[in-house]
Design an enzyme around this catalytic site. Structure first.
Site, PDB file in Angstrom:
ATOM      1  N   GLU A   1      -1.546  -2.262  11.927  1.00 55.10           N
ATOM      2  CA  GLU A   1      -0.778  -3.510  11.849  1.00 55.10           C
ATOM      3  C   GLU A   1      -0.427  -4.139  13.192  1.00 55.10           C
ATOM      4  O   GLU A   1       0.093  -5.248  13.217  1.00 55.10           O
ATOM      5  CB  GLU A   1       0.490  -3.340  10.991  1.00 55.10           C
ATOM      6  CG  GLU A   1       0.167  -3.148   9.525  1.00 55.10           C
ATOM      7  CD  GLU A   1       1.386  -3.224   8.627  1.00 55.10           C
ATOM      8  OE1 GLU A   1       2.510  -2.963   9.103  1.00 55.10           O
ATOM      9  OE2 GLU A   1       1.208  -3.534   7.432  1.00 55.10           O
TER      10      GLU A   1
ATOM     11  N   TRP B   1       0.832  -1.204   0.000  1.00 60.39           N
ATOM     12  CA  TRP B   1       0.000   0.000   0.000  1.00 60.39           C
ATOM     13  C   TRP B   1       0.865   1.252   0.000  1.00 60.39           C
ATOM     14  O   TRP B   1       0.382   2.344  -0.315  1.00 60.39           O
ATOM     15  CB  TRP B   1      -0.962  -0.001   1.179  1.00 60.39           C
ATOM     16  CG  TRP B   1      -0.384   0.325   2.552  1.00 60.39           C
ATOM     17  CD1 TRP B   1       0.743  -0.178   3.116  1.00 60.39           C
ATOM     18  CD2 TRP B   1      -0.941   1.236   3.512  1.00 60.39           C
ATOM     19  NE1 TRP B   1       0.923   0.348   4.376  1.00 60.39           N
ATOM     20  CE2 TRP B   1      -0.104   1.209   4.654  1.00 60.39           C
ATOM     21  CE3 TRP B   1      -2.070   2.049   3.534  1.00 60.39           C
ATOM     22  CZ2 TRP B   1      -0.337   1.972   5.788  1.00 60.39           C
ATOM     23  CZ3 TRP B   1      -2.319   2.799   4.671  1.00 60.39           C
ATOM     24  CH2 TRP B   1      -1.461   2.761   5.785  1.00 60.39           C
TER      25      TRP B   1
END
Length: 431
Positions: free
Chosen positions: A185, A55
């Site tokens: 994350e 990303w």
């Protein structure tokens, strides 16, 4: 390089100017418009992240290129368009009934998933929405309907939308996206607010692009977009990161990106609450690009002192003597051009207040401490080639190619094909 360097960002604060120029150099050194192979967090200067594309490209490195080098921006989108088939195979391989295109968390030459950990490969699915948002921003600055119709734009966005429809689960009138790895994350959860919102934006864009492309929009796109849960804590006036989030430490920017780059409609109070809440909960040892997002958010809310401290932190990982980036304050990937992209966004979109919207290119300039002028040099918006220069009191917009622009601000509308100077304030440029 002389042609590439016609476009750029100037600021009369020496340390910042050095970081700007080297950051642009490192990104531009790692990509070219006629070689559709995306960007990796370590660029071409290292084997950081094995040369894979994440990303990082769409969210962090692409935005500065979009206005300065549209041919390169389109090349980065072409990398994904060329690999739609691989992304569809990736969705189907899980045997979960998923349809459409599930773009891999780590992509390389073929577009197959090359990440070996399911925590990311299977569950960090906001990447499809990130790619779709990049496509949306490309269309807003080019109005290239041929690209939507026959250049792969519709194919890309609709394939991602099909995946999100199949990935969502229904609970009465509500739709949920369960078990995702958040952009943060450090956490997995259901209804991560960033993932759900970027999915909703993709679904809405697929319907919009269908109209442009002369295709029949799948009614499930609009229905799922309307039904997706977007978590909001009305008592504390914040957006929880995911269902059941308890306020523990996060790794990097996540929920705060609802305001920028996604431009979710919210009050200034809620925007500031989100920033303050997650500032207290973000580890100081995380990757560099996070602080640029806080800086931009605090600029939006008028908290210039908080913005300045985060702006300074956003390029603290630049290392002497060649201004090479490290991922974290103590090391990590080198040369970390993801951090370079996040930092460049603070200088290009943050302090100038640039926003790409369907209504026009908005501008609301501010200056960092110890800077007296910023110039965004030779960028393209629709049919106009522009340079924007501003100081503490005035904004000058130079039209470089004779296109007619209309600038709307507190003093009304002004039209020019050459140069216009106006007082600093909220302005919107249309062509």
């Amino acid at each position: 390089w002389a042609q590439l360097w016609e476009s750029g960002i100037e600021i009369d604060r020496f340390d910042t100017a050095q970081a700007v120029n080297t950051s642009l150099y490192f990104i531009l050194s790692s990509v070219r418009e006629d070689w559709h192979h995306s960007l990796s967090p370590g660029g071409l200067a290292s084997n950081g992240y094995w040369g894979h594309s994440f990303w990082d490209c769409a969210t962090w490195m692409y935005p500065p290129l979009l206005l300065l080098h549209q041919d390169i921006a389109r090349s980065l989108l072409q990398y994904r368009i060329d690999r739609i088939g691989a992304a569809k195979t990736n969705a189907a391989k899980y045997n979960m009934g998923w349809k459409g295109a599930k773009f891999p968390w780590e992509s390389a030459f073929t577009g197959s998933e090359v990440c070996d950990g399911p925590y990311w490969a299977e569950y960090e699915i906001h990447i499809g929405g990130d790619i779709s948002f990049a496509a949306q921003q490309y269309f807003e600055v080019t109005n290239d309907e041929d690209w939507v119709k026959s250049g792969g734009g519709y194919d890309l966005v609709s394939a991602i939308a099909d995946y999100y429809v199949s990935r969502a689960t229904r609970d009465g009138a509500a739709a949920h996206i369960e078990n995702v790895t958040c952009p943060d994350e450090f956490h997995q959860g259901t209804d991560n607010v960033y993932t759900n919102y970027v999915a909703k934006m993709n679904l809405d864009l697929a319907t919009r692009f269908a109209g442009i492309a002369g295709q029949n929009a799948d009614p499930d796109w609009a229905a799922t977009a309307d039904e997706l849960v977007l978590l909001y804590d009305a008592t504390n006036k914040i957006h929880p990161e995911f269902d059941g989030y308890k306020g523990d430490t996060i790794k990097q920017a996540d929920t705060i990106m609802l305001g920028y780059p996604l431009m979710m409609n919210m009050t200034k109070e809620v925007r500031l609450n989100d920033l303050d809440y997650y500032m207290e909960r973000t580890t100081k040892s995380g990757p560099a690009m996070t602080w640029g997002m806080f800086a931009i958010g605090y600029l939006e809310t008028g908290e210039t002192a908080k913005a300045e401290s985060n702006f300074n932190a956003s390029y603290a990982n630049v290392r002497e003597p060649y201004k090479v980036w490290t991922e974290t304050p103590t090391g990590g990937a080198v040369n970390f051009i993801t951090g370079a992209g996040g930092f460049l966004q603070t200088v290009m979109y943050g302090y100038p207040g640039l926003r790409i919207t369907p209504q026009g290119l908005s501008l609301n300039p501010l200056l960092p401490q110890n800077a007296s002028v910023i110039r965004i040099r030779s960028f393209k918006y629709l049919t106009a080639a522009l340079t924007v220069t501003y100081n503490a009191s005035q904004v000058t917009i130079d039209v470089l190619n004779g296109a007619r622009i209309v600038v709307t601000g507190p003093e009304g509308q002004h039209s020019t094909t050459t140069t216009i100077t106006l007082p600093v304030g909220q302005l919107t440029i249309t062509v």
